[in-house]
Motif scaffolding. Structure first.
Motif, short mmCIF file in Angstrom:
data_model
loop_
_atom_site.label_atom_id
_atom_site.label_comp_id
_atom_site.label_asym_id
_atom_site.label_seq_id
_atom_site.Cartn_x
_atom_site.Cartn_y
_atom_site.Cartn_z
N LEU A 105 -5.03 -16.59 -1.53
CA LEU A 105 -5.16 -16.36 -0.09
C LEU A 105 -6.20 -17.28 0.54
N ILE A 106 -7.29 -17.55 -0.17
CA ILE A 106 -8.30 -18.47 0.35
C ILE A 106 -7.71 -19.87 0.48
N ALA A 107 -6.92 -20.29 -0.51
CA ALA A 107 -6.27 -21.60 -0.46
C ALA A 107 -5.32 -21.69 0.74
N MET A 108 -4.56 -20.62 0.96
CA MET A 108 -3.65 -20.59 2.12
C MET A 108 -4.44 -20.63 3.42
N GLY A 109 -5.57 -19.91 3.45
CA GLY A 109 -6.43 -19.90 4.64
C GLY A 109 -7.01 -21.26 4.93
N LEU A 110 -7.40 -21.99 3.87
CA LEU A 110 -7.96 -23.33 4.06
C LEU A 110 -6.93 -24.28 4.64
N ILE A 111 -5.66 -24.09 4.24
CA ILE A 111 -4.59 -24.92 4.78
C ILE A 111 -4.35 -24.61 6.26
N LEU A 112 -4.38 -23.30 6.60
CA LEU A 112 -4.05 -22.87 7.96
C LEU A 112 -5.25 -22.92 8.91
N SER A 114 10.52 -7.41 5.34
CA SER A 114 10.47 -8.15 4.07
C SER A 114 9.06 -8.11 3.47
N GLY A 115 8.05 -8.23 4.34
CA GLY A 115 6.67 -8.15 3.87
C GLY A 115 6.36 -6.78 3.28
N GLY A 116 6.79 -5.72 3.99
CA GLY A 116 6.57 -4.36 3.49
C GLY A 116 7.30 -4.11 2.19
N ILE A 117 8.51 -4.64 2.06
CA ILE A 117 9.29 -4.50 0.82
C ILE A 117 8.57 -5.18 -0.34
N CYS A 118 7.99 -6.35 -0.08
CA CYS A 118 7.24 -7.06 -1.13
C CYS A 118 6.06 -6.23 -1.61
N TRP A 119 5.36 -5.56 -0.71
CA TRP A 119 4.26 -4.68 -1.12
C TRP A 119 4.78 -3.53 -1.98
N GLY A 120 5.91 -2.95 -1.58
CA GLY A 120 6.48 -1.85 -2.37
C GLY A 120 6.89 -2.29 -3.76
N ILE A 121 7.50 -3.48 -3.85
CA ILE A 121 7.92 -4.01 -5.15
C ILE A 121 6.72 -4.30 -6.03
N SER A 122 5.62 -4.73 -5.42
CA SER A 122 4.41 -5.05 -6.18
C SER A 122 3.94 -3.86 -7.04
N GLY A 123 3.94 -2.66 -6.44
CA GLY A 123 3.53 -1.49 -7.19
C GLY A 123 4.47 -1.21 -8.36
N CYS A 124 5.75 -1.52 -8.18
CA CYS A 124 6.74 -1.31 -9.25
C CYS A 124 6.53 -2.30 -10.40
N PHE A 125 6.16 -3.53 -10.08
CA PHE A 125 5.79 -4.49 -11.13
C PHE A 125 4.61 -3.94 -11.93
N GLY A 126 3.66 -3.34 -11.22
CA GLY A 126 2.51 -2.73 -11.90
C GLY A 126 2.94 -1.61 -12.83
N VAL A 165 0.73 -10.51 -8.25
CA VAL A 165 -0.22 -11.44 -7.61
C VAL A 165 0.42 -12.21 -6.46
N VAL A 166 1.59 -12.81 -6.71
CA VAL A 166 2.19 -13.71 -5.72
C VAL A 166 3.05 -12.93 -4.71
N ILE A 167 4.07 -12.20 -5.22
CA ILE A 167 4.96 -11.47 -4.32
C ILE A 167 4.21 -10.38 -3.58
N GLY A 168 3.38 -9.62 -4.31
CA GLY A 168 2.66 -8.50 -3.69
C GLY A 168 1.46 -8.88 -2.86
N THR A 169 1.11 -10.16 -2.85
CA THR A 169 -0.07 -10.58 -2.09
C THR A 169 0.26 -11.73 -1.14
#
Length: 312
Positions: free
Chosen positions: A52-59, A14-26, A227-231
Motif C-alpha cells: 500500500l505504501i508503494a501504491m501511495g508513493l506512485i499516486l 468488487s472491492g467488498g467481495i475481495c475483502w470477503g474472499i480474503s477471510g476465506c483464504f485465511g 495480502v494482495v486480493i484482500g488488501t
C-alpha cells in the motif's frame, strides 16, 4: 451519468467481495495448512503495508511522508497502528481460526453498533427508537449465532464468540482512531503505514521466521490472496468505486463483504451453517444495513442544510 454510477456500484461491490474472499483464504490456511492467526496477521501486515505504501508513493508521491512532520499526527498514527490496525487484524483472523470466515466476518460487522454506543455516551443521549430496534436485532442475531436458539447450548466456542465480538470492538476503534488522519492524509498513507508499523510490532512479538510453514503452491496462492486480493486489490477497487458513487452508497455496498464470506465458506470450504445461524446472519446484517442507511441519511441531510444556509 447513469452508466458511470452503475460502473461505480460494480467496482465498489468488487472491492467488498475481495475483502470477503480474503477471510476465506485465511480460513483455508488455518484448516488445511496449519497456519496460525499470529503468523498470518504478521505476514499480512508487513507485506500489505509495503504494498500500500508503494501504491501511495506512485499516486501521491512525496505527500506520503507529510504525516511524520506533525508530532500530534505521528502520535495518532502510532496509537491507530497498535490499538486500531493490529488489534483489528488479529482478533478478526483469530476469530476465523476458532470458527469460520462467515461467522467471524458477520460478528466483526457489528462494529457500527459499538460506534453507536460510543456516540450516545459522548453526546449524552439515549438511542432513538430505530437505534434501540437495531440493538435488539443485533443482540438477537448474535444469540442465535452462538446458541442456535438454545440458551443451554453454545454452538460457538466461548473463545470464538469472544474473539468475534472483540473484532467488532477493535473495528470500531479502527474507524474512530483513523477518521481524522484519513481525511487529512488519505487511505494509502494511514492504512499503509498503519499496517507496516503494526506488522513490525507483531514481527518482534511473534517471530514468524521460527514457524514451520509448508510453502507449497496452495499456501503461496492463499497467502497472496490474503495480502494482495484482500488488501491492495480490495482497497483500490473500493476506493475507486466510492469516489464514483459517494461514501453513503459505498458504506451500504460494503455490506457485501460478510455475505461473500458466508457464501464462499459455505460453497468452497465446506463450512456448515445451521438454519438458525442463517437467521442470525440476516438479523445482524440487516441491523448493519439499517444503521449504515440511517447514519448516511443523517450526514446527507446535514450537508443539504449547510448548503441551504450558505445559499440564504
Amino acid at each position: 451519468m447513469e452508466g458511470k454510477k452503475k460502473t461505480g456500484i460494480l467496482i465498489t461491490l468488487s472491492g467488498g467481495i475481495c475483502w470477503g474472499i480474503s477471510g476465506c483464504f485465511g480460513q483455508y490456511l488455518f484448516v488445511e495448512k496449519g497456519v496460525t492467526a499470529e503468523w498470518l496477521v504478521t505476514i499480512r501486515l508487513i507485506y500489505a503495508g509495503i504494498l500500500l505504501i508503494a501504491m501511495g508513493l506512485i499516486l501521491q508521491k512525496n505527500k506520503m511522508w507529510n504525516v511524520f512532520k506533525d508530532k500530534a499526527d505521528r502520535k495518532q498514527l502510532l496509537i491507530f497502528s497498535i490499538l486500531g490496525m493490529l488489534l483489528c487484524q488479529y482478533t478478526y483472523f483469530a476469530a476465523i481460526e476458532h470458527s469460520n470466515a462467515g461467522t467471524a466476518t458477520v460478528l466483526q460487522s457489528l462494529n457500527p453498533l459499538v460506534i453507536l454506543v460510543v456516540v450516545c455516551v459522548k453526546e449524552i443521549r439515549h438511542p432513538s427508537k430505530l437505534e434501540v430496534g437495531a440493538i435488539i436485532s443485533a443482540l438477537l442475531g448474535t444469540f442465535l449465532l452462538s446458541t442456535h436458539g438454545d440458551i443451554h447450548n453454545m454452538s460457538l466456542t466461548g473463545m470464538a464468540l469472544f474473539l468475534g465480538l472483540s473484532s467488532a470492538v477493535c473495528a470500531a476503534l479502527y474507524n474512530l482512531l483513523s477518521g481524522g488522519l484519513m481525511k487529512k492524509y488519505g487511505v494509502y498513507v494511514v492504512v499503509g503505514f498503519g499496517m507496516l508499523i503494526a506488522g513490525i510490532v507483531m514481527t518482534v512479538l511473534v517471530r514468524p521466521w521460527e514457524y514451520e510453514i509448508l510453502w507449497d503452491r496452495e499456501t503461496i496462492w492463499a497467502v497472496l490472496g490474503v495480502v494482495v486480493i484482500g488488501t491492495a486489490v480490495a482497497f483500490s477497487l473500493y476506493l475507486k468505486g466510492v469516489s464514483m458513487v459517494g461514501p453513503f452508497m459505498g458504506s451500504l455496498l460494503g455490506s457485501i463483504e460478510p455475505v461473500t464470506a458466508i457464501v464462499v465458506s459455505l460453497v468452497f470450504l465446506g463450512s456448515a451453517f445451521h438454519p438458525i445461524e442463517l437467521v442470525g446472519f440476516i438479523l445482524v446484517l440487516g441491523t448493519v444495513y439499517v444503521l449504515s442507511f440511517y447514519s448516511g441519511r443523517e450526514v446527507k441531510d446535514k450537508e443539504v442544510k449547510k448548503d441551504e444556509a450558505k445559499t440564504l
